[in-house]
Write a protein that holds these residues in place. Structure first.
Motif, short mmCIF file in Angstrom:
data_model
loop_
_atom_site.label_atom_id
_atom_site.label_comp_id
_atom_site.label_asym_id
_atom_site.label_seq_id
_atom_site.Cartn_x
_atom_site.Cartn_y
_atom_site.Cartn_z
N ASP A 11 48.92 3.17 -23.08
CA ASP A 11 47.65 2.54 -22.70
C ASP A 11 47.74 1.02 -22.72
O ASP A 11 47.04 0.34 -21.97
CB ASP A 11 46.52 3.00 -23.63
CG ASP A 11 46.17 4.46 -23.40
OD1 ASP A 11 46.45 4.96 -22.29
OD2 ASP A 11 45.61 5.10 -24.32
N GLU A 15 46.53 -1.38 -19.60
CA GLU A 15 45.59 -2.50 -19.75
C GLU A 15 46.23 -3.82 -19.32
O GLU A 15 45.56 -4.68 -18.75
CB GLU A 15 45.07 -2.58 -21.18
CG GLU A 15 44.10 -1.47 -21.52
CD GLU A 15 42.92 -1.40 -20.56
OE1 GLU A 15 42.31 -2.45 -20.24
OE2 GLU A 15 42.62 -0.30 -20.07
N SER A 16 47.52 -3.98 -19.57
CA SER A 16 48.21 -5.20 -19.14
C SER A 16 48.18 -5.33 -17.62
O SER A 16 47.93 -6.41 -17.08
CB SER A 16 49.66 -5.19 -19.63
OG SER A 16 49.69 -5.19 -21.02
N ARG A 18 46.01 -3.91 -15.59
CA ARG A 18 44.62 -4.11 -15.15
C ARG A 18 44.20 -5.58 -15.23
O ARG A 18 43.36 -6.01 -14.47
CB ARG A 18 43.67 -3.29 -16.02
CG ARG A 18 43.64 -1.84 -15.71
CD ARG A 18 42.57 -1.20 -16.58
NE ARG A 18 42.68 0.22 -16.62
CZ ARG A 18 41.87 1.05 -15.96
NH1 ARG A 18 40.93 0.57 -15.21
NH2 ARG A 18 42.03 2.34 -16.05
N HIS A 19 44.76 -6.33 -16.15
CA HIS A 19 44.33 -7.71 -16.36
C HIS A 19 45.16 -8.74 -15.60
O HIS A 19 44.91 -9.93 -15.72
CB HIS A 19 44.31 -8.03 -17.86
CG HIS A 19 43.20 -7.33 -18.56
ND1 HIS A 19 43.38 -6.13 -19.21
CD2 HIS A 19 41.88 -7.62 -18.68
CE1 HIS A 19 42.24 -5.73 -19.72
NE2 HIS A 19 41.30 -6.61 -19.41
#
Length: 73
Positions: A11, A15-16, A18-19
Motif C-alpha cells: 500500500d 500511495e507513492s 498516487r501522489h
C-alpha cells in the motif's frame, strides 16, 4: 499518453504513485488475477488485413471525402 500497468508490492507503493504530480491514476485493481500474466502476449482480435474489395471501396470513399473537403476550403 501511454497507459501503464504497475505491480505495486504494498500500500505504501500505491500511495507513492498516487501522489506523483505528473501521474494520473485511472484505477487501482486489487485482484491481480483479473489481469493477464503477460499483457503484450494477449492476441489482438482485430489484427489482420481486409479483403481487397473492402480496401478498394474504402479507398474510393476516402478519395471522395477528400475531394469534398478540398472543395469546401
Amino acid at each position: 499518453m501511454p497507459i501503464m500497468v504497475i505491480n505495486a508490492p504494498d500500500d505504501v507503493a500505491v500511495e507513492s504513485v498516487r501522489h506523483l504530480p505528473r501521474i494520473e491514476v485511472l484505477a487501482v485493481v486489487n485482484a491481480p488475477a483479473a489481469l493477464p500474466e503477460n499483457l503484450s502476449a494477449t492476441p489482438r482480435k482485430w489484427a489482420g488485413s481486409i479483403p481487397a474489395a473492402s480496401a478498394e471501396a474504402w479507398d474510393a470513399h476516402l478519395q471522395k471525402i477528400r475531394g469534398e473537403w478540398e472543395r469546401a476550403i
